[in-house]
Design an enzyme around this catalytic site. Structure first.
Site, PDB file in Angstrom:
ATOM      1  N   LEU A 133       0.854  -1.184   0.000  1.00 59.99           N
ATOM      2  CA  LEU A 133       0.000   0.000   0.000  1.00 59.99           C
ATOM      3  C   LEU A 133       0.893   1.238   0.000  1.00 59.99           C
ATOM      4  O   LEU A 133       1.991   1.222   0.562  1.00 59.99           O
ATOM      5  CB  LEU A 133      -0.897   0.040   1.252  1.00 59.99           C
ATOM      6  CG  LEU A 133      -1.899  -1.105   1.447  1.00 59.99           C
ATOM      7  CD1 LEU A 133      -2.734  -0.846   2.706  1.00 59.99           C
ATOM      8  CD2 LEU A 133      -2.792  -1.281   0.238  1.00 59.99           C
ATOM      9  N   ASP A 134       0.427   2.315  -0.629  1.00 59.69           N
ATOM     10  CA  ASP A 134       1.168   3.571  -0.615  1.00 59.69           C
ATOM     11  C   ASP A 134       1.294   4.087   0.817  1.00 59.69           C
ATOM     12  O   ASP A 134       0.506   3.733   1.700  1.00 59.69           O
ATOM     13  CB  ASP A 134       0.465   4.623  -1.473  1.00 59.69           C
ATOM     14  CG  ASP A 134       0.420   4.242  -2.945  1.00 59.69           C
ATOM     15  OD1 ASP A 134       1.278   3.449  -3.366  1.00 59.69           O
ATOM     16  OD2 ASP A 134      -0.475   4.744  -3.651  1.00 59.69           O
ATOM     17  N   LYS A 135       2.243   4.968   1.033  1.00 62.31           N
ATOM     18  CA  LYS A 135       2.520   5.500   2.372  1.00 62.31           C
ATOM     19  C   LYS A 135       1.268   6.052   3.057  1.00 62.31           C
ATOM     20  O   LYS A 135       1.038   5.816   4.242  1.00 62.31           O
ATOM     21  CB  LYS A 135       3.595   6.594   2.289  1.00 62.31           C
ATOM     22  CG  LYS A 135       3.882   7.280   3.626  1.00 62.31           C
ATOM     23  CD  LYS A 135       5.036   8.263   3.512  1.00 62.31           C
ATOM     24  CE  LYS A 135       4.671   9.486   2.693  1.00 62.31           C
ATOM     25  NZ  LYS A 135       3.738  10.387   3.447  1.00 62.31           N
ATOM     26  N   THR A 137      -1.934   5.486   2.092  1.00 56.99           N
ATOM     27  CA  THR A 137      -3.111   4.627   1.958  1.00 56.99           C
ATOM     28  C   THR A 137      -3.197   3.756   3.205  1.00 56.99           C
ATOM     29  O   THR A 137      -2.208   3.151   3.613  1.00 56.99           O
ATOM     30  CB  THR A 137      -3.021   3.743   0.705  1.00 56.99           C
ATOM     31  OG1 THR A 137      -2.997   4.578  -0.457  1.00 56.99           O
ATOM     32  CG2 THR A 137      -4.213   2.798   0.615  1.00 56.99           C
ATOM     33  N   ARG A 227      -5.450   5.629  -7.878  1.00 55.57           N
ATOM     34  CA  ARG A 227      -5.252   7.079  -7.887  1.00 55.57           C
ATOM     35  C   ARG A 227      -5.155   7.606  -9.319  1.00 55.57           C
ATOM     36  O   ARG A 227      -5.755   8.629  -9.671  1.00 55.57           O
ATOM     37  CB  ARG A 227      -4.014   7.427  -7.076  1.00 55.57           C
ATOM     38  CG  ARG A 227      -4.102   6.985  -5.607  1.00 55.57           C
ATOM     39  CD  ARG A 227      -2.758   7.014  -4.905  1.00 55.57           C
ATOM     40  NE  ARG A 227      -2.228   8.366  -4.843  1.00 55.57           N
ATOM     41  CZ  ARG A 227      -1.004   8.642  -4.407  1.00 55.57           C
ATOM     42  NH1 ARG A 227      -0.179   7.663  -4.041  1.00 55.57           N
ATOM     43  NH2 ARG A 227      -0.592   9.892  -4.363  1.00 55.57           N
TER      44      ARG A 227
END
Length: 297
Positions: A133-135, A137, A227
């Site tokens: 997961l992104d930072k 998210t 995104r």
């Protein structure tokens, strides 16, 4: 060390041990090499075995997972554990926490926090997220405690994301548009001819005051896929200023991995796990005139 037993079924009577490990057990060639180097890494009926042996129905083959040596520096921070057993750990990742150490987050990544948690239990386990997961998210991250489970689960997790998008979306739809690295950038992506195939399914859940709560499922797993795709159709995520979203109501992309479905690679049971939306996203919903969201609503 984790040992995994496999009972040889009747249909595999007379098969070679190597073929059994590869085809029935799903042991990768890379793990096979490590197991052969491990003392008692592969046994048959309690005795050390070599992969050229021929098996009989009813034999018990055991593989002993190699010890992990490449560990991250531990940092003790709260870890929201959703599920844990001998093979898997599922946690609810907060915002502002990268998966791995990065500049500015050299020690406070999920890898560091997981290392501290494993160490507190007397376990030496590497950090093996099955997906990332992104930072910023939030939501469920599945960690495999050994290389066998990591390999067996790769690309086999069904995830549902919840997001708040700018603008009004109605019904449901599919976005199929290739994604590639944006020219001149090292991190930012864009829809681009020649990019990697990317497919996102979305479904409207509720709307209000120019925002829409949506559920999303991915058919592919590209970096920043949700995104990029939502921005591509003119509905960037609230708070996602990298892709055109406004920071007016929330200070990070309003994206949360809410539920996962998978078959346990050892127990062979189906799992459905979920976690609620974080407070900043619930507050965003209320600000937009929507009700707080739970999985059953």
């Amino acid at each position: 060390m984790r040992e995994l037993p496999f009972l040889v079924p009747n249909e595999y009577d007379g098969i070679g041990l190597k073929s059994f490990l590869r085809s029935y057990c799903g042991i990768s060639s890379r793990l096979m090499i490590r197991l052969k180097r491990e003392p008692m890494g592969i046994t048959r009926n309690g005795l050390h075995a070599i992969v050229t042996e021929t098996l009989k129905a009813g034999d018990t083959v055991r593989v002993r997972m190699p010890e992990d040596h490449k560990l991250h520096e531990p940092l003790s921070l709260p870890l929201a554990i959703i599920y844990e057993d001998s093979d898997l750990l599922v946690v609810n990742k907060p915002a502002n926490m990268p998966m791995y150490p990065t500049p500015g987050h050299d020690r406070d990544s999920l890898a560091n926090v997981a290392a501290a948690y494993f160490s507190s239990k007397g376990e030496r386990l590497a950090f093996r997220p099955v997906y990332r997961l992104d930072k910023d998210t939030t939501g469920l991250v599945l960690l495999a405690k050994n290389p066998y489970c990591a390999a067996r689960l790769a690309a086999k997790i069904e995830k549902e994301y919840i997001a708040v998008c700018e603008g009004t979306l109605c019904g449901k739809g599919m976005i199929s548009a290739p994604i590639g690295l944006k020219e001149g950038h090292k991190i930012q992506r864009e829809v681009a001819v020649g990019g990697d195939r990317a497919v996102t399914l979305w479904k409207e859940l509720e709307g209000g005051k120019g925002y829409t709560l949506v559920a999303l499922r991915l058919k592919t797993g590209r970096t920043h896929q949700i995104r990029v795709h939502m921005a591509h159709i003119g509905h960037p995520l609230a708070g996602d200023d990298m892709y055109g979203g406004s920071l007016q109501l929330i200070q990070r992309q309003a994206l949360h991995c809410m539920s996962i479905h998978f078959i346990h690679p050892v127990a062979k049971k189906e799992f459905d796990l979920s976690c609620g939306l974080p407070e900043d996203m619930q507050t965003l919903l209320l600000t937009c005139g929507m009700k707080k969201y739970t999985k059953t609503s």
